[in-house]
Design a protein around this motif. Sequence first.
Motif, PDB file in Angstrom:
ATOM      1  N   ASP A  12      57.822  53.909  49.666  1.00  0.00           N
ATOM      2  CA  ASP A  12      57.068  52.848  50.345  1.00  0.00           C
ATOM      3  C   ASP A  12      57.898  52.217  51.463  1.00  0.00           C
ATOM      4  O   ASP A  12      57.386  51.955  52.557  1.00  0.00           O
ATOM      5  N   GLN A  13      59.169  51.968  51.180  1.00  0.00           N
ATOM      6  CA  GLN A  13      60.039  51.348  52.181  1.00  0.00           C
ATOM      7  C   GLN A  13      60.194  52.252  53.403  1.00  0.00           C
ATOM      8  O   GLN A  13      60.070  51.789  54.543  1.00  0.00           O
ATOM      9  N   LEU A  14      60.434  53.540  53.171  1.00  0.00           N
ATOM     10  CA  LEU A  14      60.584  54.468  54.301  1.00  0.00           C
ATOM     11  C   LEU A  14      59.265  54.616  55.063  1.00  0.00           C
ATOM     12  O   LEU A  14      59.251  54.630  56.298  1.00  0.00           O
ATOM     13  N   ARG A  15      58.155  54.683  54.341  1.00  0.00           N
ATOM     14  CA  ARG A  15      56.838  54.798  54.979  1.00  0.00           C
ATOM     15  C   ARG A  15      56.560  53.577  55.851  1.00  0.00           C
ATOM     16  O   ARG A  15      56.065  53.702  56.976  1.00  0.00           O
ATOM     17  N   ASP A  16      56.914  52.396  55.360  1.00  0.00           N
ATOM     18  CA  ASP A  16      56.731  51.165  56.133  1.00  0.00           C
ATOM     19  C   ASP A  16      57.584  51.177  57.398  1.00  0.00           C
ATOM     20  O   ASP A  16      57.135  50.735  58.463  1.00  0.00           O
ATOM     21  N   GLN A  17      58.820  51.673  57.286  1.00  0.00           N
ATOM     22  CA  GLN A  17      59.701  51.745  58.456  1.00  0.00           C
ATOM     23  C   GLN A  17      59.151  52.710  59.497  1.00  0.00           C
ATOM     24  O   GLN A  17      59.258  52.461  60.693  1.00  0.00           O
ATOM     25  N   ILE A  18      58.549  53.797  59.041  1.00  0.00           N
ATOM     26  CA  ILE A  18      57.953  54.762  59.972  1.00  0.00           C
ATOM     27  C   ILE A  18      56.702  54.165  60.610  1.00  0.00           C
ATOM     28  O   ILE A  18      56.521  54.219  61.825  1.00  0.00           O
ATOM     29  N   ALA A  19      55.836  53.576  59.788  1.00  0.00           N
ATOM     30  CA  ALA A  19      54.579  53.004  60.293  1.00  0.00           C
ATOM     31  C   ALA A  19      54.826  51.876  61.287  1.00  0.00           C
ATOM     32  O   ALA A  19      54.079  51.716  62.260  1.00  0.00           O
ATOM     33  N   SER A  20      55.900  51.111  61.090  1.00  0.00           N
ATOM     34  CA  SER A  20      56.199  49.984  61.971  1.00  0.00           C
ATOM     35  C   SER A  20      56.907  50.417  63.259  1.00  0.00           C
ATOM     36  O   SER A  20      57.067  49.615  64.173  1.00  0.00           O
ATOM     37  N   GLY A  21      57.355  51.668  63.294  1.00  0.00           N
ATOM     38  CA  GLY A  21      58.076  52.139  64.474  1.00  0.00           C
ATOM     39  C   GLY A  21      59.573  51.952  64.379  1.00  0.00           C
ATOM     40  O   GLY A  21      60.312  52.343  65.283  1.00  0.00           O
ATOM     41  N   GLN A  22      60.048  51.357  63.280  1.00  0.00           N
ATOM     42  CA  GLN A  22      61.488  51.195  63.090  1.00  0.00           C
ATOM     43  C   GLN A  22      62.163  52.565  63.009  1.00  0.00           C
ATOM     44  O   GLN A  22      63.280  52.736  63.488  1.00  0.00           O
ATOM     45  N   ALA A  24      61.233  56.302  64.324  1.00  0.00           N
ATOM     46  CA  ALA A  24      60.303  56.980  65.216  1.00  0.00           C
ATOM     47  C   ALA A  24      60.289  58.482  64.944  1.00  0.00           C
ATOM     48  O   ALA A  24      61.233  59.028  64.369  1.00  0.00           O
ATOM     49  N   PRO A  25      59.219  59.169  65.378  1.00  0.00           N
ATOM     50  CA  PRO A  25      59.180  60.621  65.215  1.00  0.00           C
ATOM     51  C   PRO A  25      60.444  61.268  65.788  1.00  0.00           C
ATOM     52  O   PRO A  25      60.885  60.928  66.886  1.00  0.00           O
ATOM     53  N   GLY A  26      61.034  62.156  65.000  1.00  0.00           N
ATOM     54  CA  GLY A  26      62.262  62.829  65.402  1.00  0.00           C
ATOM     55  C   GLY A  26      63.523  62.148  64.893  1.00  0.00           C
ATOM     56  O   GLY A  26      64.595  62.756  64.889  1.00  0.00           O
ATOM     57  N   ASP A  27      63.418  60.888  64.455  1.00  0.00           N
ATOM     58  CA  ASP A  27      64.586  60.190  63.913  1.00  0.00           C
ATOM     59  C   ASP A  27      64.995  60.818  62.582  1.00  0.00           C
ATOM     60  O   ASP A  27      64.148  61.212  61.777  1.00  0.00           O
ATOM     61  N   LYS A  28      66.288  60.866  62.355  1.00  0.00           N
ATOM     62  CA  LYS A  28      66.818  61.387  61.098  1.00  0.00           C
ATOM     63  C   LYS A  28      66.863  60.263  60.071  1.00  0.00           C
ATOM     64  O   LYS A  28      67.314  59.154  60.367  1.00  0.00           O
ATOM     65  N   LEU A  29      66.384  60.558  58.863  1.00  0.00           N
ATOM     66  CA  LEU A  29      66.454  59.582  57.772  1.00  0.00           C
ATOM     67  C   LEU A  29      67.889  59.477  57.288  1.00  0.00           C
ATOM     68  O   LEU A  29      68.679  60.403  57.459  1.00  0.00           O
ATOM     69  N   PRO A  30      68.239  58.360  56.655  1.00  0.00           N
ATOM     70  CA  PRO A  30      69.559  58.265  56.036  1.00  0.00           C
ATOM     71  C   PRO A  30      69.731  59.395  55.019  1.00  0.00           C
ATOM     72  O   PRO A  30      68.757  59.886  54.446  1.00  0.00           O
ATOM     73  N   SER A  31      70.964  59.778  54.763  1.00  0.00           N
ATOM     74  CA  SER A  31      71.239  60.863  53.816  1.00  0.00           C
ATOM     75  C   SER A  31      70.855  60.449  52.396  1.00  0.00           C
ATOM     76  O   SER A  31      70.705  59.255  52.093  1.00  0.00           O
ATOM     77  N   THR A  32      70.727  61.442  51.536  1.00  0.00           N
ATOM     78  CA  THR A  32      70.464  61.177  50.124  1.00  0.00           C
ATOM     79  C   THR A  32      71.530  60.257  49.560  1.00  0.00           C
ATOM     80  O   THR A  32      71.228  59.301  48.837  1.00  0.00           O
ATOM     81  N   ALA A  33      72.791  60.516  49.897  1.00  0.00           N
ATOM     82  CA  ALA A  33      73.894  59.694  49.392  1.00  0.00           C
ATOM     83  C   ALA A  33      73.761  58.247  49.867  1.00  0.00           C
ATOM     84  O   ALA A  33      73.980  57.309  49.089  1.00  0.00           O
ATOM     85  N   GLN A  34      73.388  58.051  51.135  1.00  0.00           N
ATOM     86  CA  GLN A  34      73.226  56.698  51.661  1.00  0.00           C
ATOM     87  C   GLN A  34      72.086  55.970  50.954  1.00  0.00           C
ATOM     88  O   GLN A  34      72.222  54.804  50.572  1.00  0.00           O
ATOM     89  N   LEU A  35      70.960  56.653  50.801  1.00  0.00           N
ATOM     90  CA  LEU A  35      69.807  56.030  50.137  1.00  0.00           C
ATOM     91  C   LEU A  35      70.109  55.771  48.661  1.00  0.00           C
ATOM     92  O   LEU A  35      69.705  54.747  48.111  1.00  0.00           O
ATOM     93  N   ARG A  36      70.814  56.698  48.022  1.00  0.00           N
ATOM     94  CA  ARG A  36      71.185  56.534  46.621  1.00  0.00           C
ATOM     95  C   ARG A  36      72.044  55.289  46.439  1.00  0.00           C
ATOM     96  O   ARG A  36      71.796  54.470  45.551  1.00  0.00           O
ATOM     97  N   GLU A  37      73.029  55.129  47.308  1.00  0.00           N
ATOM     98  CA  GLU A  37      73.920  53.972  47.220  1.00  0.00           C
ATOM     99  C   GLU A  37      73.181  52.674  47.544  1.00  0.00           C
ATOM    100  O   GLU A  37      73.345  51.659  46.860  1.00  0.00           O
ATOM    101  N   GLU A  38      72.357  52.713  48.586  1.00  0.00           N
ATOM    102  CA  GLU A  38      71.619  51.512  49.015  1.00  0.00           C
ATOM    103  C   GLU A  38      70.691  50.991  47.918  1.00  0.00           C
ATOM    104  O   GLU A  38      70.547  49.774  47.735  1.00  0.00           O
TER     105      GLU A  38
END
Length: 75
Positions: A12-22, A24-38
């Motif tokens: 939901d958090q990632l979907r909201d960031q995409i929908a809001s434009g935070q 953008a298409p082509g942007d790389k998501l944080p790594s699994t390790a980054q998301l796991r830690e966060e």
Amino acid sequence: MPAKAKWAHIADQLRDQIASGQLAPGDKLPSTAQLREEHGVSAGVVRHAILVLQMQGWVEGVHGVGVFVAERPGA
């Protein structure tokens, strides 16, 4: 009411960031390790969230490179 699954909260958090434009298409998501830690979750929880977003067409994975925001039709 039961608490929302951790993977669903991350999706939901990632979907909201995409929908809001935070993110953008082509942007790389944080790594699994980054998301796991966060989020304080296991790698499996993060992978499940990403898989759901891939199935919904929000992101695309490139093996060995990362996961990127997909081009959204009509966006």
